[in-house]
Write a protein that holds these residues in place. Structure first.
Motif, short mmCIF file in Angstrom:
data_model
loop_
_atom_site.label_atom_id
_atom_site.label_comp_id
_atom_site.label_asym_id
_atom_site.label_seq_id
_atom_site.Cartn_x
_atom_site.Cartn_y
_atom_site.Cartn_z
N VAL A 27 0.83 -1.20 0.00
CA VAL A 27 0.00 0.00 0.00
C VAL A 27 0.87 1.26 0.00
CG1 VAL A 27 -1.68 1.33 1.33
CG2 VAL A 27 -1.95 -1.14 1.09
N ARG A 28 1.94 1.25 0.80
CA ARG A 28 2.81 2.43 0.81
C ARG A 28 3.49 2.62 -0.53
NH1 ARG A 28 7.19 4.28 5.41
NH2 ARG A 28 7.72 6.26 4.44
N GLY A 29 3.82 1.53 -1.20
CA GLY A 29 4.49 1.64 -2.48
C GLY A 29 3.66 2.34 -3.53
N PHE A 30 2.31 2.12 -3.52
CA PHE A 30 1.51 2.77 -4.55
C PHE A 30 0.74 3.99 -4.05
CE2 PHE A 30 -1.56 -0.80 -3.44
CZ PHE A 30 -2.55 -0.02 -2.88
N SER A 31 0.73 4.24 -2.74
CA SER A 31 0.01 5.41 -2.23
C SER A 31 0.90 6.40 -1.50
CB SER A 31 -1.12 4.97 -1.30
OG SER A 31 -0.60 4.46 -0.08
N GLY A 32 2.06 5.95 -0.99
CA GLY A 32 2.96 6.81 -0.24
C GLY A 32 2.66 6.84 1.24
N PHE A 33 1.60 6.16 1.71
CA PHE A 33 1.26 6.15 3.13
C PHE A 33 0.58 4.83 3.46
CE2 PHE A 33 -2.66 7.51 1.17
CZ PHE A 33 -3.66 6.99 1.97
N ASN A 67 12.35 3.29 -3.22
CA ASN A 67 11.59 4.40 -3.81
C ASN A 67 12.17 5.78 -3.47
OD1 ASN A 67 9.74 2.42 -4.68
ND2 ASN A 67 8.58 2.57 -2.78
N LEU A 68 13.26 5.83 -2.69
CA LEU A 68 13.80 7.11 -2.26
C LEU A 68 14.34 7.97 -3.40
CD1 LEU A 68 15.62 6.25 1.10
CD2 LEU A 68 13.38 7.31 0.76
N PRO A 69 15.08 7.42 -4.37
CA PRO A 69 15.60 8.29 -5.44
C PRO A 69 14.50 9.05 -6.17
CG PRO A 69 16.73 6.18 -5.47
CD PRO A 69 15.61 6.04 -4.49
N ARG A 70 13.43 8.36 -6.50
CA ARG A 70 12.31 9.02 -7.17
C ARG A 70 11.67 10.06 -6.26
NH1 ARG A 70 7.09 5.84 -9.80
NH2 ARG A 70 5.85 7.69 -10.32
N ALA A 71 11.53 9.74 -4.99
CA ALA A 71 10.90 10.66 -4.04
C ALA A 71 11.74 11.93 -3.87
CB ALA A 71 10.70 9.97 -2.69
N VAL A 175 5.15 13.02 1.57
CA VAL A 175 4.59 12.16 2.62
C VAL A 175 5.52 10.97 2.85
CG1 VAL A 175 2.67 10.64 3.23
CG2 VAL A 175 2.21 12.87 2.21
N LEU A 176 5.98 10.35 1.77
CA LEU A 176 6.86 9.20 1.89
C LEU A 176 8.15 9.56 2.62
CD1 LEU A 176 7.52 6.51 -0.81
CD2 LEU A 176 9.45 7.53 0.39
N LEU A 177 8.77 10.69 2.23
CA LEU A 177 10.04 11.09 2.83
C LEU A 177 9.86 11.54 4.28
CD1 LEU A 177 11.66 13.00 -0.16
CD2 LEU A 177 12.42 10.84 0.82
N PHE A 178 8.76 12.22 4.57
CA PHE A 178 8.50 12.63 5.96
C PHE A 178 8.41 11.40 6.85
CE2 PHE A 178 5.27 13.05 9.29
CZ PHE A 178 5.92 13.95 10.12
N LEU A 179 7.65 10.40 6.44
CA LEU A 179 7.50 9.18 7.24
C LEU A 179 8.83 8.44 7.37
CD1 LEU A 179 4.08 7.90 5.84
CD2 LEU A 179 4.50 9.12 7.99
N PHE A 180 9.64 8.48 6.33
CA PHE A 180 10.94 7.81 6.38
C PHE A 180 11.86 8.48 7.41
CE2 PHE A 180 15.35 7.57 4.75
CZ PHE A 180 15.53 6.19 4.79
N PHE A 181 11.98 9.79 7.37
CA PHE A 181 12.85 10.49 8.31
C PHE A 181 12.28 10.47 9.73
CE2 PHE A 181 14.38 12.67 4.36
CZ PHE A 181 15.68 12.21 4.44
N PHE A 182 10.96 10.45 9.85
CA PHE A 182 10.34 10.36 11.16
C PHE A 182 10.78 9.08 11.88
CE2 PHE A 182 7.05 8.86 14.03
CZ PHE A 182 6.82 9.98 14.81
N ASP A 183 10.93 8.01 11.14
CA ASP A 183 11.36 6.74 11.74
C ASP A 183 12.70 6.89 12.45
OD1 ASP A 183 9.10 5.46 10.85
OD2 ASP A 183 10.04 4.62 9.07
N PHE A 184 13.63 7.61 11.85
CA PHE A 184 14.94 7.82 12.48
C PHE A 184 14.80 8.65 13.75
CE2 PHE A 184 16.32 6.68 8.21
CZ PHE A 184 17.42 5.88 8.48
N LEU A 185 13.94 9.67 13.70
CA LEU A 185 13.72 10.49 14.89
C LEU A 185 13.18 9.65 16.04
CD1 LEU A 185 12.08 13.76 13.45
CD2 LEU A 185 14.42 13.48 14.30
N LEU A 186 12.17 8.84 15.75
CA LEU A 186 11.53 8.05 16.80
C LEU A 186 12.50 7.01 17.36
CD1 LEU A 186 7.90 6.86 16.85
CD2 LEU A 186 9.69 5.30 17.55
N LEU A 187 13.20 6.32 16.49
CA LEU A 187 14.13 5.28 16.95
C LEU A 187 15.23 5.89 17.80
CD1 LEU A 187 14.55 2.22 16.65
CD2 LEU A 187 16.11 2.70 14.77
N GLY A 188 15.73 7.05 17.41
CA GLY A 188 16.78 7.71 18.18
C GLY A 188 16.30 8.13 19.56
N LEU A 189 15.08 8.64 19.64
CA LEU A 189 14.55 9.07 20.94
C LEU A 189 14.25 7.88 21.85
CD1 LEU A 189 12.20 12.02 19.90
CD2 LEU A 189 14.25 12.15 21.32
#
Length: 250
Positions: A27-33, A67-71, A175-189
């Motif tokens: 679902v994330r691959g074709f919708s971004g969320f 999917n990051l390069p395209r995003a 949306v895809l990139l925000f969710l990707f970077f958010f994961d690093f923030l959450l894991l670090g905290l």
């Protein structure tokens, strides 16, 4: 590590988690969320809330990589920075509240937020004002709070940011990139709080494999001309997962 891997492979419900990771990636691959709203209601039935969120974060870091390069090519960089900066401000608050919540309350909150989002999107409820930079940052902050509280940062960004006049591929990329970077923030905290343990990390790494496969397949079938169809499919899958995850069915 071998002992933890053996425990992960022997855990009850592993098959359901693998299936949820695959569908969430698709679902994330074709919708971004949709990753968190599809995976977490399933994971919360077999894992403690924080462990469910950690497995999601570890899995989700790898899933969108193809999917990051395209995003990055399509993204609106200023808005992306504002969203991430806002999320960083309130994410710790959400994590603090999560540590006080009972598992059943967490599951009800997760399913409720997912169903409300689907209802708003399906009914066409959107923010119709101008998305000035302070508002974009505020959306990111609310997303950060929800991400820490229930592991789902997407709803505010999706509900408000999809009202943007930007092209659909740009909104999808942000949306895809925000969710990707958010994961690093959450894991670090979570690590800084001393709440990061080996079991959910290893489980998340294992689940990354079907999640990546789903992301690749979803991106392959994505066609901007059929955005409405993809959104409808995403809404239906999220709704089914949210309803199935309610504690009332236990």
């Amino acid at each position: 590590m071998p002992d933890i891997l053996a425990q992960v492979l022997a855990m009850p419900g592993l098959g359901w988690l693998i299936a949820a990771a695959l569908v969430a990636g698709l679902v994330r691959g074709f919708s971004g969320f949709g990753t968190a709203m599809i995976y977490l209601p399933v994971a919360a039935q077999v894992l403690p809330p924080l462990w469910a969120i950690v497995t999601l974060v570890v899995m989700d870091i790898f899933g969108p990589v193809p999917n990051l390069p395209r995003a990055f090519r399509d993204a609106h960089r200023r808005d992306l920075v504002l969203l991430i900066g806002g999320a960083f401000c309130l994410l710790p608050v959400g994590l603090s509240v999560l540590s006080l919540a009972a598992p059943e309350l967490y599951r009800y909150g997760l399913s409720t937020v997912s169903l409300v989002l689907v209802a708003c999107l399906a009914l066409g409820l959107r923010y119709h004002g101008v998305l000035y930079p302070p508002l974009v940052a505020g959306i990111g902050a609310f997303a950060g709070f929800l991400g820490g509280l229930i592991g789902v940062p997407g709803p505010p960004v999706i509900l408000f940011y999809m009202a943007s006049t930007l092209p659909v591929q740009v909104v999808r990329a942000n949306v895809l990139l925000f969710l990707f970077f958010f994961d690093f923030l959450l894991l670090g905290l979570v690590a800084l709080r001393g709440d990061l343990s080996g079991f959910p990390v290893v489980l998340g790494l294992l689940l990354a494999l079907p999640n990546i496969a789903g992301n690749v397949i979803g991106a392959m079938v994505f066609n901007p001309a059929r955005t409405g169809l993809y959104r409808a499919m995403a809404y239906a899958i999220v709704a089914v997962s949210a309803i199935a995850g309610l504690p009332a069915w236990d």
